[in-house]
Design a protein around this motif. Structure first.
Motif, PDB file in Angstrom:
ATOM      1  N   ARG A  20       0.880  -1.161   0.000  1.00  0.00           N
ATOM      2  CA  ARG A  20       0.000   0.000   0.000  1.00  0.00           C
ATOM      3  C   ARG A  20       0.921   1.215   0.000  1.00  0.00           C
ATOM      4  O   ARG A  20       1.614   1.482   0.969  1.00  0.00           O
ATOM      5  N   GLU A  21       0.945   1.907  -1.131  1.00  0.00           N
ATOM      6  CA  GLU A  21       1.799   3.076  -1.257  1.00  0.00           C
ATOM      7  C   GLU A  21       0.950   4.329  -1.164  1.00  0.00           C
ATOM      8  O   GLU A  21      -0.243   4.293  -1.401  1.00  0.00           O
ATOM      9  N   CYS A  25       4.350   6.815   3.484  1.00  0.00           N
ATOM     10  CA  CYS A  25       4.765   5.510   3.989  1.00  0.00           C
ATOM     11  C   CYS A  25       4.292   4.415   3.029  1.00  0.00           C
ATOM     12  O   CYS A  25       3.155   4.447   2.557  1.00  0.00           O
ATOM     13  N   THR A  26       5.165   3.467   2.772  1.00  0.00           N
ATOM     14  CA  THR A  26       4.784   2.281   2.016  1.00  0.00           C
ATOM     15  C   THR A  26       4.622   1.143   3.003  1.00  0.00           C
ATOM     16  O   THR A  26       5.529   0.844   3.782  1.00  0.00           O
ATOM     17  N   LEU A  27       3.454   0.529   2.985  1.00  0.00           N
ATOM     18  CA  LEU A  27       3.135  -0.545   3.917  1.00  0.00           C
ATOM     19  C   LEU A  27       3.034  -1.880   3.196  1.00  0.00           C
ATOM     20  O   LEU A  27       2.441  -1.967   2.121  1.00  0.00           O
ATOM     21  N   LYS A  28       3.577  -2.900   3.814  1.00  0.00           N
ATOM     22  CA  LYS A  28       3.313  -4.268   3.389  1.00  0.00           C
ATOM     23  C   LYS A  28       2.009  -4.678   4.082  1.00  0.00           C
ATOM     24  O   LYS A  28       1.867  -4.490   5.290  1.00  0.00           O
ATOM     25  N   ILE A  29       1.075  -5.226   3.320  1.00  0.00           N
ATOM     26  CA  ILE A  29      -0.221  -5.593   3.880  1.00  0.00           C
ATOM     27  C   ILE A  29      -0.334  -7.115   3.953  1.00  0.00           C
ATOM     28  O   ILE A  29      -0.105  -7.809   2.957  1.00  0.00           O
ATOM     29  N   TYR A  30      -0.694  -7.608   5.127  1.00  0.00           N
ATOM     30  CA  TYR A  30      -0.881  -9.034   5.371  1.00  0.00           C
ATOM     31  C   TYR A  30      -2.301  -9.298   5.849  1.00  0.00           C
ATOM     32  O   TYR A  30      -2.932  -8.436   6.452  1.00  0.00           O
ATOM     33  N   GLY A  66       9.848   5.729   6.168  1.00  0.00           N
ATOM     34  CA  GLY A  66       8.591   5.671   5.423  1.00  0.00           C
ATOM     35  C   GLY A  66       8.192   4.268   4.998  1.00  0.00           C
ATOM     36  O   GLY A  66       7.607   4.088   3.935  1.00  0.00           O
ATOM     37  N   VAL A  67       8.500   3.270   5.831  1.00  0.00           N
ATOM     38  CA  VAL A  67       8.092   1.892   5.550  1.00  0.00           C
ATOM     39  C   VAL A  67       7.539   1.248   6.814  1.00  0.00           C
ATOM     40  O   VAL A  67       7.897   1.621   7.933  1.00  0.00           O
ATOM     41  N   GLY A  68       6.673   0.279   6.605  1.00  0.00           N
ATOM     42  CA  GLY A  68       6.093  -0.461   7.713  1.00  0.00           C
ATOM     43  C   GLY A  68       5.210  -1.562   7.187  1.00  0.00           C
ATOM     44  O   GLY A  68       5.323  -1.964   6.023  1.00  0.00           O
TER      45      GLY A  68
END
Length: 150
Positions: A20-21, A25-30, A66-68
């Motif tokens: 999810r950009e 912040c760019t997030l990894k979605i699980y 900016g990542v999470g």
């Protein structure tokens, strides 16, 4: 029930849903899912939007790159969004949101992430150490490309 009167641990499916950009912040979605029901991504969208508001703007000079990642957990007793981002180089602020009926709210002081969420958190710790905090060849792309599926 086990000897302590607790439900025994049972594996729950963990899936990587993509990135999810946006914002800063760019997030990894699980997703994590209890039981045999299909995972219903749409019911998590309002909770994820609420959670994302908690993330401060990226600031590389302060170690906030900016990542999470976010975990959309369709659990036994309810739906949870667990949101974490990397800050101050090696810290992981985390927020938890729950769905009460149709409304999402921040977790109360006694509500938190669970043993299934910790599996994702532990994986993300290793991915961050190995790709961002490593001594040579640090790569944000490597971090964003690493994901768990269990």
């Amino acid at each position: 029930m086990n000897e302590l009167g607790l439900s025994p641990y049972a594996h729950r499916a963990i899936r990587f849903l993509g990135l999810r950009e946006g914002l800063s912040c760019t997030l990894k979605i699980y997703s994590i899912k209890y039981g045999d029901d299909q995972f219903d991504r749409a019911r998590f969208d309002p909770g994820l939007e609420l959670a994302i508001r908690e993330i401060p703007p990226a600031d590389p000079s302060a170690g906030r790159l900016g990542v999470g990642f976010a975990i959309l957990h369709q659990g036994k007793i309810g739906d949870y969004v667990v949101l974490s981002w990397w800050d101050r180089e090696n810290e992981l602020p985390t927020r938890v949101f729950l769905r009460d009926g149709r409304q999402w709210r921040p977790a109360d002081t006694s509500e938190s992430f669970c043993v299934w969420d910790i599996e994702v958190i532990w994986f993300e710790r290793g991915a961050y150490l190995n790709s961002v905090l490593c001594q040579k060849g640090a790569s944000m792309q490597d971090y964003l490309a690493a994901h768990i599926t269990a």
